[in-house]
Design a protein around this motif. Structure first.
Motif, PDB file in Angstrom:
ATOM      1  N   GLU A 135       0.837  -1.064   0.080  1.00  0.00           N
ATOM      2  CA  GLU A 135      -0.218   0.003  -0.009  1.00  0.00           C
ATOM      3  C   GLU A 135       0.954   1.327   0.162  1.00  0.00           C
ATOM      4  O   GLU A 135       2.049   1.207   0.068  1.00  0.00           O
ATOM      5  CB  GLU A 135      -0.847  -0.038   1.012  1.00  0.00           C
ATOM      6  N   THR A 136       0.192   2.369  -0.286  1.00  0.00           N
ATOM      7  CA  THR A 136       0.733   3.774  -0.272  1.00  0.00           C
ATOM      8  C   THR A 136       1.142   3.844   1.270  1.00  0.00           C
ATOM      9  O   THR A 136       0.622   3.331   2.205  1.00  0.00           O
ATOM     10  CB  THR A 136       0.120   4.491  -0.791  1.00  0.00           C
ATOM     11  N   SER A 137       1.858   5.075   1.460  1.00  0.00           N
ATOM     12  CA  SER A 137       1.983   5.448   3.133  1.00  0.00           C
ATOM     13  C   SER A 137       1.069   6.089   3.855  1.00  0.00           C
ATOM     14  O   SER A 137       1.147   6.508   4.926  1.00  0.00           O
ATOM     15  CB  SER A 137       3.441   6.406   3.062  1.00  0.00           C
ATOM     16  N   GLY A 138       0.057   6.683   2.840  1.00  0.00           N
ATOM     17  CA  GLY A 138      -1.201   7.392   3.414  1.00  0.00           C
ATOM     18  C   GLY A 138      -1.437   8.515   2.391  1.00  0.00           C
ATOM     19  O   GLY A 138      -0.872   8.667   1.449  1.00  0.00           O
ATOM     20  N   SER A 139      -2.600   9.453   2.886  1.00  0.00           N
ATOM     21  CA  SER A 139      -2.916  10.507   1.889  1.00  0.00           C
ATOM     22  C   SER A 139      -2.042  11.718   1.654  1.00  0.00           C
ATOM     23  O   SER A 139      -2.002  12.140   0.568  1.00  0.00           O
ATOM     24  CB  SER A 139      -4.213  11.008   2.661  1.00  0.00           C
ATOM     25  N   GLN A 140      -0.975  11.617   2.663  1.00  0.00           N
ATOM     26  CA  GLN A 140       0.018  12.650   2.125  1.00  0.00           C
ATOM     27  C   GLN A 140       1.291  12.171   1.986  1.00  0.00           C
ATOM     28  O   GLN A 140       2.159  12.978   1.786  1.00  0.00           O
ATOM     29  CB  GLN A 140       0.263  13.619   3.433  1.00  0.00           C
ATOM     30  N   GLY A 141       1.370  10.885   1.504  1.00  0.00           N
ATOM     31  CA  GLY A 141       2.789  10.269   0.859  1.00  0.00           C
ATOM     32  C   GLY A 141       3.792  10.182   1.981  1.00  0.00           C
ATOM     33  O   GLY A 141       3.229   9.551   3.230  1.00  0.00           O
ATOM     34  N   PHE A 142       4.960  10.778   1.893  1.00  0.00           N
ATOM     35  CA  PHE A 142       5.657  10.944   2.851  1.00  0.00           C
ATOM     36  C   PHE A 142       6.032  12.405   3.527  1.00  0.00           C
ATOM     37  O   PHE A 142       6.594  13.229   3.037  1.00  0.00           O
ATOM     38  CB  PHE A 142       7.230  10.234   2.695  1.00  0.00           C
ATOM     39  N   PRO A 143       4.978  12.878   4.304  1.00  0.00           N
ATOM     40  CA  PRO A 143       5.348  14.300   4.703  1.00  0.00           C
ATOM     41  C   PRO A 143       6.495  14.860   5.462  1.00  0.00           C
ATOM     42  O   PRO A 143       6.851  15.962   5.467  1.00  0.00           O
ATOM     43  CB  PRO A 143       3.886  14.572   5.502  1.00  0.00           C
ATOM     44  N   GLY A 144       7.351  13.887   5.962  1.00  0.00           N
ATOM     45  CA  GLY A 144       8.364  14.198   6.354  1.00  0.00           C
ATOM     46  C   GLY A 144       8.346  14.714   7.876  1.00  0.00           C
ATOM     47  O   GLY A 144       7.191  14.784   8.542  1.00  0.00           O
ATOM     48  N   TYR A 145       9.370  15.236   8.598  1.00  0.00           N
ATOM     49  CA  TYR A 145       9.293  15.490   9.987  1.00  0.00           C
ATOM     50  C   TYR A 145      10.112  16.726  10.200  1.00  0.00           C
ATOM     51  O   TYR A 145      11.109  17.096   9.459  1.00  0.00           O
ATOM     52  CB  TYR A 145      10.062  14.414  10.694  1.00  0.00           C
ATOM     53  N   ASP A 146       9.413  17.727  10.962  1.00  0.00           N
ATOM     54  CA  ASP A 146       9.994  18.858  11.490  1.00  0.00           C
ATOM     55  C   ASP A 146      11.094  18.648  12.503  1.00  0.00           C
ATOM     56  O   ASP A 146      10.810  18.569  13.708  1.00  0.00           O
ATOM     57  CB  ASP A 146       8.985  20.043  11.758  1.00  0.00           C
ATOM     58  N   VAL A 147      12.347  18.741  12.126  1.00  0.00           N
ATOM     59  CA  VAL A 147      13.310  18.590  13.029  1.00  0.00           C
ATOM     60  C   VAL A 147      14.003  19.697  13.424  1.00  0.00           C
ATOM     61  O   VAL A 147      15.161  19.479  14.203  1.00  0.00           O
ATOM     62  CB  VAL A 147      14.624  17.447  12.754  1.00  0.00           C
ATOM     63  N   SER A 148      13.519  20.989  13.273  1.00  0.00           N
ATOM     64  CA  SER A 148      14.082  22.067  13.669  1.00  0.00           C
ATOM     65  C   SER A 148      13.816  22.177  15.158  1.00  0.00           C
ATOM     66  O   SER A 148      13.203  21.602  15.831  1.00  0.00           O
ATOM     67  CB  SER A 148      13.484  23.278  12.981  1.00  0.00           C
ATOM     68  N   LYS A 149      14.655  23.278  15.856  1.00  0.00           N
ATOM     69  CA  LYS A 149      14.366  23.220  17.405  1.00  0.00           C
ATOM     70  C   LYS A 149      13.586  24.636  17.615  1.00  0.00           C
ATOM     71  O   LYS A 149      13.604  25.480  16.839  1.00  0.00           O
ATOM     72  CB  LYS A 149      15.778  23.800  17.867  1.00  0.00           C
ATOM     73  N   ASN A 150      12.667  24.458  18.666  1.00  0.00           N
ATOM     74  CA  ASN A 150      11.937  25.467  19.175  1.00  0.00           C
ATOM     75  C   ASN A 150      12.954  26.575  19.974  1.00  0.00           C
ATOM     76  O   ASN A 150      13.828  26.337  20.080  1.00  0.00           O
ATOM     77  CB  ASN A 150      10.924  24.945  19.882  1.00  0.00           C
ATOM     78  N   ALA A 151      12.194  27.372  20.727  1.00  0.00           N
ATOM     79  CA  ALA A 151      12.772  28.485  21.132  1.00  0.00           C
ATOM     80  C   ALA A 151      13.559  27.911  22.625  1.00  0.00           C
ATOM     81  O   ALA A 151      14.505  28.592  23.088  1.00  0.00           O
ATOM     82  CB  ALA A 151      11.773  29.611  21.782  1.00  0.00           C
ATOM     83  N   ASN A 152      13.101  26.706  22.846  1.00  0.00           N
ATOM     84  CA  ASN A 152      13.913  26.205  24.000  1.00  0.00           C
ATOM     85  C   ASN A 152      14.886  25.139  24.056  1.00  0.00           C
ATOM     86  O   ASN A 152      15.619  24.570  24.593  1.00  0.00           O
ATOM     87  CB  ASN A 152      12.702  25.352  25.092  1.00  0.00           C
ATOM     88  N   GLY A 153      15.236  25.297  22.448  1.00  0.00           N
ATOM     89  CA  GLY A 153      16.441  24.248  22.029  1.00  0.00           C
ATOM     90  C   GLY A 153      15.974  22.993  22.069  1.00  0.00           C
ATOM     91  O   GLY A 153      16.748  22.104  21.604  1.00  0.00           O
ATOM     92  N   HIS A 154      14.425  22.561  21.754  1.00  0.00           N
ATOM     93  CA  HIS A 154      14.297  21.231  21.649  1.00  0.00           C
ATOM     94  C   HIS A 154      13.672  21.049  20.276  1.00  0.00           C
ATOM     95  O   HIS A 154      13.133  21.770  19.720  1.00  0.00           O
ATOM     96  CB  HIS A 154      13.091  20.897  22.781  1.00  0.00           C
TER      97      HIS A 154
END
Length: 502
Positions: A135-154
């Protein structure tokens, strides 16, 4: 390293003039202002004509012809080239069961209770041609992951490895990749199948996928601006306001022509399916090598393997390449703002690659591609499986429209079939116009796309489009009995409507 030759000056002038004359607002006088208004800050492109690769980059920021863009699903056919190099080296076999390469647990992970024992019938050929039954991976294909850091550095998101992503459990944001059909039955686009292929390649070669791409494809072809490695934060170019180029010269994602996304890019652990960063020029370097392999005995791939890679399996799909009688290629779209297309001739050294970095840039993306085919005088390419049938191109305001005597049979009122919506084609002073009721008339100009021919005996007289506003194309056709016919293409709905003479 010597710099590549730039796009032919005459062609570039024609393209810039064509784009600027399609400004929707009179205040937009430059190419970049028109492109931004249409939806993207950057259009990076390259043309292969003979042995020359000619790049150009239109940008409102700091991007240039060396800037890396996400190649999205074009990642898949690039992996197909690696696969066939490994087949040439005797490391893989196209029609061997995946059970010969993966541990039993990995094969069984692709099954449900009801499909137990079926996954071992999947072959590498089926993974490449999207006929594996996965099957496909879902309706959005492979949407990827936001691995940028927030204001707290996480980090904003946890990043799964490839096996976790295919399993579809935390922290994956996609569905599990499992059998939903019989292996070999029908074409069903499955990026998950390409992910399984990556697992096989890494297991057989006992090396990271990114290193294998470098060793077998990128370095031999001198594709110095291509990588599946995740970019570092400081490698990204800054937004158009700052205009500063990052250390790695990576483009960043935008929502439209002006506003960058909160996440400059999203990371895909499914590298083989969606993780390639590259340039249009590097993509055409690869294409040129494939084209040479098809027609010589000293190509990058053996002639028989190159031909088999591009042999249709089902539904216009070869081994990870979409195919028509005369062309091969692939397109791609990644979240949040990446779109690209690669189109190449099977018969000569011609190809085109276009890449943009905007979620709303699809319209301008297809218009620019159509304009290049028009200006280059290349034959129209049949649509691949993923392409829209209805794209309203730019208007060529400098092209001479047919004489009034030629347009006369189409003058007058026309209505949409099964609707009462009326348009009137009028010619004033040799210039065609389209009128609807008492609303301001719209000037019609020659459409800037490749000429097309019908196979039923009908003859296309001319394609006319409204300039810089209404997204409509009027196709004037003479049927095989000589009767005037009209089609109306709507760029907003993607529909093509037959009109009736009133």
């Amino acid at each position: 390293m010597a710099s590549r030759p730039t796009m032919d000056t005459e062609l570039l002038i024609k393209l810039e003039r064509l784009i600027t004359k399609n400004a929707r607002l009179s205040s937009h006088a430059s190419v970049t202002s028109v492109l931004q208004d249409l939806g993207t800050p950057t259009v990076s492109l390259a043309i292969l004509d003979g042995e020359k690769i000619l790049p150009h980059c239109f940008t409102a920021g700091s991007d240039d012809t060396s800037t890396l863009f996400q190649a999205c699903s074009i990642s898949k056919p690039v992996v197909s080239v690696l696969t066939f190099k490994l087949i040439e080296a005797g490391k893989l076999s196209l029609h061997t069961s995946i059970a010969e390469y993966l541990p039993t647990s990995a094969v069984e992970a692709l099954e449900t209770t009801a499909t137990k024992g079926m996954a071992k019938f999947i072959t590498i050929s089926q993974l490449l041609s999207h006929t594996s039954g996965l099957e496909t991976s879902g309706s959005q294909g492979f949407p990827g992951y936001d691995v940028s850091k927030n204001a707290n550095g996480h980090y904003r998101a946890a990043l799964p490895d490839l096996a976790e992503a295919l399993e579809g459990q935390w922290p994956s944001n996609t569905l599990p990749i499992r059998l939903k059909d019989w292996p070999g039955h029908v074409f069903n686009y499955s990026g998950g199948g390409t992910g399984v292929l990556q697992l096989i390649i890494e297991a057989v070669m006992d090396a990271p996928f990114t290193e294998l791409m470098d060793k077998y494809v990128f370095k031999p072809l001198v594709m110095k601006r291509s990588t599946y490695v995740i970019p570092e934060e400081d490698g990204l170019n800054e937004s158009t306001k700052e205009g500063k180029q990052g250390s790695g010269n990576y483009a960043r994602a935008y929502y439209n022509g002006y506003t960058s996304c909160e996440a400059p890019h999203r990371v895909n652990p499914e590298q083989s399916a969606a993780g390639l960063w590259t340039t249009p020029s590097d993509l055409l370097t690869l294409v040129s090598a494939i084209q040479s392999s098809l027609h010589t005995d000293t190509g990058f791939l053996p002639k028989t393997l190159a031909a088999y890679m591009l042999k249709e399996v089902q539904s216009g799909m070869a081994h990870a390449w979409f195919i028509t009688p005369n062309h091969f290629g692939h397109g791609g779209s990644n979240m949040p703002g990446w779109k690209c297309n690669l189109l190449a001739s099977l018969t000569n050294k011609r190809a085109l690659a276009v890449m943009i970095n905007s979620a709303e840039g699809a319209k301008v993306f297809w218009k620019v591609q159509a304009a290049l085919f028009y200006l280059l005088g290349w034959e129209k390419a049949s649509n691949f499986w993923y392409e829209r049938n209805c794209v309203v191109p730019f208007a060529d305001v400098f092209a001479v429209t047919p004489y009034e005597t030629i347009l006369a049979p189409w003058s007058g009122d026309w209505k949409e079939q099964e609707r009462e919506w009326m348009v009137e084609l009028v010619v004033e002073g040799g210039v065609p116009w389209l009128k609807v009721g008492q609303m301001p008339k719209q000037r019609l100009c020659v459409a800037a796309h490749a000429k097309e021919e019908y196979q039923d005996g009908s003859k296309i007289i001319v394609d006319l489009v409204c300039k810089g506003g209404v997204e409509v194309l009027i196709r004037l056709v003479e049927d095989k009995e000589g009767k005037p016919m009209m089609e109306m293409w709507n760029g907003n709905t993607g529909s093509v409507v037959m009109m009736e003479k009133v």
